[in-house]
Structures are given as C-alpha cells and as structure tokens.
Design a protein around this motif. Structure first.
Motif, PDB file in Angstrom:
ATOM      1  N   GLY A 184       0.830  -1.198   0.000  1.00 55.50           N
ATOM      2  CA  GLY A 184       0.000   0.000   0.000  1.00 55.50           C
ATOM      3  C   GLY A 184       0.858   1.239   0.000  1.00 55.50           C
ATOM      4  O   GLY A 184       2.092   1.173  -0.127  1.00 55.50           O
ATOM      5  N   ALA A 185       0.210   2.386   0.186  1.00 59.79           N
ATOM      6  CA  ALA A 185       0.920   3.662   0.121  1.00 59.79           C
ATOM      7  C   ALA A 185       2.049   3.722   1.150  1.00 59.79           C
ATOM      8  O   ALA A 185       3.155   4.202   0.857  1.00 59.79           O
ATOM      9  CB  ALA A 185      -0.062   4.812   0.358  1.00 59.79           C
ATOM     10  N   THR A 186       1.782   3.218   2.356  1.00 61.13           N
ATOM     11  CA  THR A 186       2.801   3.280   3.411  1.00 61.13           C
ATOM     12  C   THR A 186       4.065   2.551   2.969  1.00 61.13           C
ATOM     13  O   THR A 186       5.179   3.081   3.082  1.00 61.13           O
ATOM     14  CB  THR A 186       2.262   2.642   4.713  1.00 61.13           C
ATOM     15  OG1 THR A 186       1.082   3.342   5.091  1.00 61.13           O
ATOM     16  CG2 THR A 186       3.281   2.692   5.833  1.00 61.13           C
ATOM     17  N   HIS A 229       0.065  12.957   6.003  1.00 57.29           N
ATOM     18  CA  HIS A 229      -0.280  11.769   6.801  1.00 57.29           C
ATOM     19  C   HIS A 229       1.018  11.262   7.434  1.00 57.29           C
ATOM     20  O   HIS A 229       2.100  11.428   6.860  1.00 57.29           O
ATOM     21  CB  HIS A 229      -0.858  10.722   5.848  1.00 57.29           C
ATOM     22  CG  HIS A 229      -1.410   9.490   6.482  1.00 57.29           C
ATOM     23  ND1 HIS A 229      -0.621   8.461   6.915  1.00 57.29           N
ATOM     24  CD2 HIS A 229      -2.679   9.108   6.741  1.00 57.29           C
ATOM     25  CE1 HIS A 229      -1.381   7.499   7.401  1.00 57.29           C
ATOM     26  NE2 HIS A 229      -2.638   7.866   7.317  1.00 57.29           N
ATOM     27  N   SER A 232       2.292   8.564   7.385  1.00 56.93           N
ATOM     28  CA  SER A 232       3.015   7.697   6.424  1.00 56.93           C
ATOM     29  C   SER A 232       3.963   8.485   5.533  1.00 56.93           C
ATOM     30  O   SER A 232       4.860   7.899   4.926  1.00 56.93           O
ATOM     31  CB  SER A 232       2.034   6.998   5.482  1.00 56.93           C
ATOM     32  OG  SER A 232       1.173   6.203   6.185  1.00 56.93           O
ATOM     33  N   THR A 249       1.390  15.263  -0.233  1.00 53.11           N
ATOM     34  CA  THR A 249       0.176  14.506  -0.478  1.00 53.11           C
ATOM     35  C   THR A 249      -0.605  15.149  -1.615  1.00 53.11           C
ATOM     36  O   THR A 249      -0.626  16.381  -1.754  1.00 53.11           O
ATOM     37  CB  THR A 249      -0.688  14.406   0.797  1.00 53.11           C
ATOM     38  OG1 THR A 249      -1.688  13.424   0.583  1.00 53.11           O
ATOM     39  CG2 THR A 249      -1.338  15.721   1.180  1.00 53.11           C
ATOM     40  N   ASN A 292      -5.902  13.689   3.598  1.00 52.38           N
ATOM     41  CA  ASN A 292      -6.889  12.746   4.144  1.00 52.38           C
ATOM     42  C   ASN A 292      -7.692  13.386   5.263  1.00 52.38           C
ATOM     43  O   ASN A 292      -8.839  13.033   5.492  1.00 52.38           O
ATOM     44  CB  ASN A 292      -6.209  11.471   4.657  1.00 52.38           C
ATOM     45  CG  ASN A 292      -5.351  11.729   5.873  1.00 52.38           C
ATOM     46  OD1 ASN A 292      -4.465  12.568   5.821  1.00 52.38           O
ATOM     47  ND2 ASN A 292      -5.622  11.027   6.958  1.00 52.38           N
ATOM     48  N   ASP A 296       2.096  11.410  -2.554  1.00 54.10           N
ATOM     49  CA  ASP A 296       1.318  10.433  -1.813  1.00 54.10           C
ATOM     50  C   ASP A 296      -0.109  10.504  -2.358  1.00 54.10           C
ATOM     51  O   ASP A 296      -0.853  11.437  -2.046  1.00 54.10           O
ATOM     52  CB  ASP A 296       1.381  10.783  -0.321  1.00 54.10           C
ATOM     53  CG  ASP A 296       0.426   9.946   0.517  1.00 54.10           C
ATOM     54  OD1 ASP A 296      -0.302   9.109  -0.054  1.00 54.10           O
ATOM     55  OD2 ASP A 296       0.405  10.146   1.743  1.00 54.10           O
ATOM     56  N   ALA A 318      -2.602   8.367  -1.885  1.00 52.88           N
ATOM     57  CA  ALA A 318      -3.528   7.447  -1.216  1.00 52.88           C
ATOM     58  C   ALA A 318      -4.981   7.916  -1.323  1.00 52.88           C
ATOM     59  O   ALA A 318      -5.891   7.108  -1.508  1.00 52.88           O
ATOM     60  CB  ALA A 318      -3.133   7.267   0.249  1.00 52.88           C
ATOM     61  N   GLN A 319      -5.202   9.224  -1.185  1.00 47.71           N
ATOM     62  CA  GLN A 319      -6.583   9.736  -1.199  1.00 47.71           C
ATOM     63  C   GLN A 319      -7.036  10.167  -2.586  1.00 47.71           C
ATOM     64  O   GLN A 319      -8.168  10.610  -2.755  1.00 47.71           O
ATOM     65  CB  GLN A 319      -6.711  10.935  -0.242  1.00 47.71           C
ATOM     66  CG  GLN A 319      -6.549  10.572   1.208  1.00 47.71           C
ATOM     67  CD  GLN A 319      -7.662   9.650   1.711  1.00 47.71           C
ATOM     68  OE1 GLN A 319      -8.767   9.623   1.172  1.00 47.71           O
ATOM     69  NE2 GLN A 319      -7.363   8.883   2.735  1.00 47.71           N
ATOM     70  N   SER A 378      -2.770   3.126  -2.421  1.00 50.36           N
ATOM     71  CA  SER A 378      -3.266   1.904  -1.770  1.00 50.36           C
ATOM     72  C   SER A 378      -4.514   1.405  -2.463  1.00 50.36           C
ATOM     73  O   SER A 378      -5.407   2.209  -2.781  1.00 50.36           O
ATOM     74  CB  SER A 378      -3.663   2.197  -0.323  1.00 50.36           C
ATOM     75  OG  SER A 378      -2.565   2.584   0.439  1.00 50.36           O
ATOM     76  N   HIS A 385      -6.960  -0.436  -1.072  1.00 52.62           N
ATOM     77  CA  HIS A 385      -8.188  -0.496  -0.258  1.00 52.62           C
ATOM     78  C   HIS A 385      -8.910   0.835  -0.178  1.00 52.62           C
ATOM     79  O   HIS A 385     -10.028   0.896   0.320  1.00 52.62           O
ATOM     80  CB  HIS A 385      -7.871  -1.006   1.156  1.00 52.62           C
ATOM     81  CG  HIS A 385      -7.117  -0.038   2.006  1.00 52.62           C
ATOM     82  ND1 HIS A 385      -7.736   0.757   2.935  1.00 52.62           N
ATOM     83  CD2 HIS A 385      -5.810   0.289   2.048  1.00 52.62           C
ATOM     84  CE1 HIS A 385      -6.827   1.509   3.538  1.00 52.62           C
ATOM     85  NE2 HIS A 385      -5.644   1.241   3.012  1.00 52.62           N
ATOM     86  N   LYS A 386      -8.284   1.909  -0.662  1.00 50.33           N
ATOM     87  CA  LYS A 386      -8.978   3.198  -0.705  1.00 50.33           C
ATOM     88  C   LYS A 386      -9.604   3.415  -2.071  1.00 50.33           C
ATOM     89  O   LYS A 386     -10.152   4.475  -2.357  1.00 50.33           O
ATOM     90  CB  LYS A 386      -8.014   4.324  -0.367  1.00 50.33           C
ATOM     91  CG  LYS A 386      -7.562   4.260   1.099  1.00 50.33           C
ATOM     92  CD  LYS A 386      -6.654   5.399   1.448  1.00 50.33           C
ATOM     93  CE  LYS A 386      -5.914   5.166   2.730  1.00 50.33           C
ATOM     94  NZ  LYS A 386      -6.720   5.393   3.931  1.00 50.33           N
TER      95      LYS A 386
END
Ligand code: PMP
Length: 417
Positions: A105-107, A134, A136, A182, A186, A211, A213-214, A234, A236-237
C-alpha cells in the motif's frame, strides 16, 4: 437503435448512487439494527461484487505461484498478475508497466523510496514536506534523516487548509534532496496543486514523490503529464482489498535505486560471493507477492473505468456540496479545510461535543464516520485541535445518508452540547 448507439446511450446514461449501490453487497447490511450509512471512505472503501468475483475466480481457477511455474495454473496466475500491472500502468498512464512496483500500500511504497534513497542523502540534504501530511509521509522521512543526517523542511498550511504555495515556492531551492507531498489531504479533503508543485520541482531539478492514497480512486491521473518521479497509492482506498497497492517510479529511478528487500524473485543469480539483481519492477518485489490482491486491484480499476472515473467523481462532488451546505447550518459546527478544490471529505468540530462522542452517537444511528487525529497530528496541532470528526463520501453514498448524518449530529447536540 443500432447496438453501438444503444451501448453509447447506456454509457452516457446518468449514473445514480442507487443503481451503483447494488454492486456493493456490504452497503445493504445493518448496524445496530439500522441501515448502514458508510461515511468512512477515506479510511477504506467498500468492495464491489466484481472485485470479490475476481478474487474467487483467481482462487478457484488459477491460484499458484507466479513467474517461476512450469505448469498451466502458474502461467494463468502470472498472466493475470501481470495483467493487473498493466491495468495499474494504464490507470496512472505510466510509460511502462516496468515502472509499477506492487507493494502492500501507500505506506510501504513511501517507505520503499525512503529506504532506497539513503545513498543519495547526507547531513547537507533537505527534504521538503507540507504541514498536512499523513504520518506515512512523515515518519519514513524522519527515519531517513536519522540514518543519514538529512533534515526536514515543512511548508505551512493556511487557515483555509490550503497549502501556502508562496511559502512552498520559497522553500523549493536547487539542491533540495526531495519533495514529498500529499495529492489530497486525508484529514481535510483539500486537493493540492500537484501540477504547480511538479513544475516548480522540475525547474529547480528536485525529485518529487506524491502520496496519492486519497487521490487514486477519485481523481483522474496522468503521471507523465504531471512529471512526478514517484506516486504512491493503496488499493483499499479505491475499492480493492487491503494489503495491496503500488509505487510508480520513473524508469531511471528504478534502475538507479538499490533494492528494498532481499529474497526470491528480486534476483537473477545468487552465489555466496555475490548476487545480481533482477530488472525492475521485480528487483523491488522480493518474495511471493500478493497475487490475489493485485488481480483484485486490477478488477477494481476495471470497475471504476467501466463507469468512468469523472462521472463517479461528479457524484462525489454533488455529495460534498450538499453535505457542506447542510453541515454549515448546524449551530456551533466548524469545518476544518474550507479551501477549494476539495475531494468529498469533510472534517469538522462542534462546540461542546468531543469527536469521539459524536462518532459513538452516530454509530448507534448506523452512520459510520471517523473521529480522531486521522494520522495527521502535526496538522491537528496547526489548528490547535486534538482531533476532528470526519465524514468521507464515495459515489455510492446518497443525499439521504447525508441527512441521516445531520440528524445524528442533532441527536448528539441534544445529548452533549
Ligand atoms: N497517505 C494518506 C494521505 C492516507 O490517507 C493514508 C491512509 N489513511 C496513507 C497515506 C496510508 O495508506 P495505507 O495505510 O493504505 O498504507
């Protein structure tokens, strides 16, 4: 009507949350005997049936290890796994699938870059972040600083939640080791001007990590047009399972960086007197990968692309506008992050109600939100807050669910405010 005209009409028919919800079985469940209103999508989205079907198909029809097999199931799994890489390439419009490394994932993507940049950093190096990152996208850089002696610089956030771009510009100096920002906050939903940031970075000759992720499930992406060096996200988002994500890195970086983890898959030849590494992206994918997760991520991308990300984003924008208007009518409620553009995330505080208490009351009404620091403690400090309540929307949410959020807030105000 010809078949093509019929298909076009279908493609262009307006989307509605009601019809899309039918694709997400989890949305029909109940919580505390109330219908679930899932407004915690920035933490993790729900999965459509198509993603679950892809997982089942993989397990039944092809599960075997990838790349090394000499049998049909392994060939099938390898083709599906590499097919998922091609979908991720297309999703970001990367020039080559070799620029896409599957991670957890992103992390993990950000940690991979931070670990592998050690040799380019020393006590004279600086890394530029923003005040809205974040954890991360903070902690891996702090760890890099501890290892190498490099230092962090942080660009401030304005009262509106927007990045202070003038201050940021002043901090982009030639010789900067890296910019890590980012794409979408988030904690506030504020969308950063990553085009401008990448342009500034290019002019100064500084590499940029974004980043995403969002952003990856909500904002159309083109890493070539953007000109970023790294893009982390990631699954899962964006409607895929947990434990899968990816790092995009421009090809020269993956050639230049040393490997992250060592083990199988990332090698060409191993002898006790030395090892030669595989070519990217395999050089960065030690061990058996999350094959099922990658295939499911590809299925999630197919699902989103099938409906058109821009059309889904338009539904989310409608929810953002409606919810913002309704929340601003609540006495004593303050939204943190009022700048635009924004994704469909609303962080807020209410006089006299702790965000966790609000979250608990809403949960009993079947409304799932997030409460706390949202893994963005420096941003909370910036606003002098221990935390906020956060409602975050996906295209499958409805205006009626927003009304239930507002009504639940009314209940909490009667109890606490
Ligand atoms: N960056 C941002 C902006 C995020 O919102 C998150 C998840 N909340 C992450 C990074 C980390 O993502 P993950 O936990 O999936 O690795």
């Amino acid at each position: 009507m010809s078949r093509v005209t019929a298909q076009l009409a279908e493609v262009q028919a307006p989307l509605s949350a009601e019809s899309l919800r039918a694709d997400f079985p989890s949305l029909a469940t109940r919580v505390h005997d109330k219908p679930l209103a899932y407004l915690d999508n920035a933490a993790s989205t729900q999965r459509p049936q198509a993603v679950m079907d892809a997982l089942t198909e993989y397990e039944v029809e092809m599960h075997a290890n990838v790349h090394r097999g000499v049998h049909a199931r392994s060939d099938k799994a390898t083709a599906a796994f590499e097919g998922a890489r091609e979908r991720a390439r297309a999703w970001l419009n990367a020039a080559s699938g070799d620029e896409l490394v599957f991670t957890r994932g992103a992390t993990e993507s950000i940690n991979l870059v931070a670990r592998c940049l050690d040799h380019r950093m020393d006590s004279g190096s600086e890394i530029l972040l923003t005040g809205m990152e974040h954890h991360s996208n903070i902690v891996p850089w702090q760890q890099l600083c501890q290892r190498t002696g490099a230092r962090l610089k942080v660009a401030p956030v304005l009262d509106s939640g927007a990045l202070d771009l003038d201050a940021f510009r002043g901090l982009v100096t030639p010789g900067l080791g890296l910019i890590a920002v980012t794409h979408v906050s988030n904690a506030m939903g504020v969308i950063n001007p990553v085009d401008d940031i990448c342009r500034m970075a290019r002019q100064a000759g500084v590499p940029v990590l974004i980043d995403g992720a969002q952003a990856a499930g909500h904002v159309p992406l083109d890493v070539q047009e953007l000109g970023c060096d790294f893009y982390a996200f990631s699954g899962h988002k964006m409607y895929a399972p947990t434990g899968i994500g990816a790092l995009y890195a421009r090809a020269p970086w993956l050639d230049d960086l040393p490997p992250f983890l060592g083990g199988g898959e990332m090698i060409l030849e191993v002898r006790f007197d030395g090892t030669t590494y595989n070519t990217p992206p395999h050089k960065f994918e030690a061990g058996t990968p999350n094959i099922a997760g990658a295939i499911a991520l590809g299925a999630a991308m197919d699902y989103l692309a099938g409906h058109g990300l821009a059309r889904l984003a338009a539904l989310e924008h409608e929810l953002l506008e409606y919810a913002t208007g309704r929340l601003l009518d609540v006495p004593g409620l303050r939204i943190i992050g009022t700048a635009s553009p924004k994704s469909a995330v609303i962080s807020f505080v209410i006089d006299g109600i702790h965000p966790h208490d609000l979250g608990t009351v809403l949960d009993h009404e079947g409304v799932a939100i997030r409460a706390g620091h949202h893994c963005a403690m420096p941003l909370m400090d910036r606003f002098g807050l221990p935390g906020t309540a956060r409602a975050s929307f996906a295209f499958y949410n409805t205006l009626e669910e927003v009304d239930r959020l507002v009504s639940g807030i009314g209940t909490a105000r009667k109890l606490f405010a």
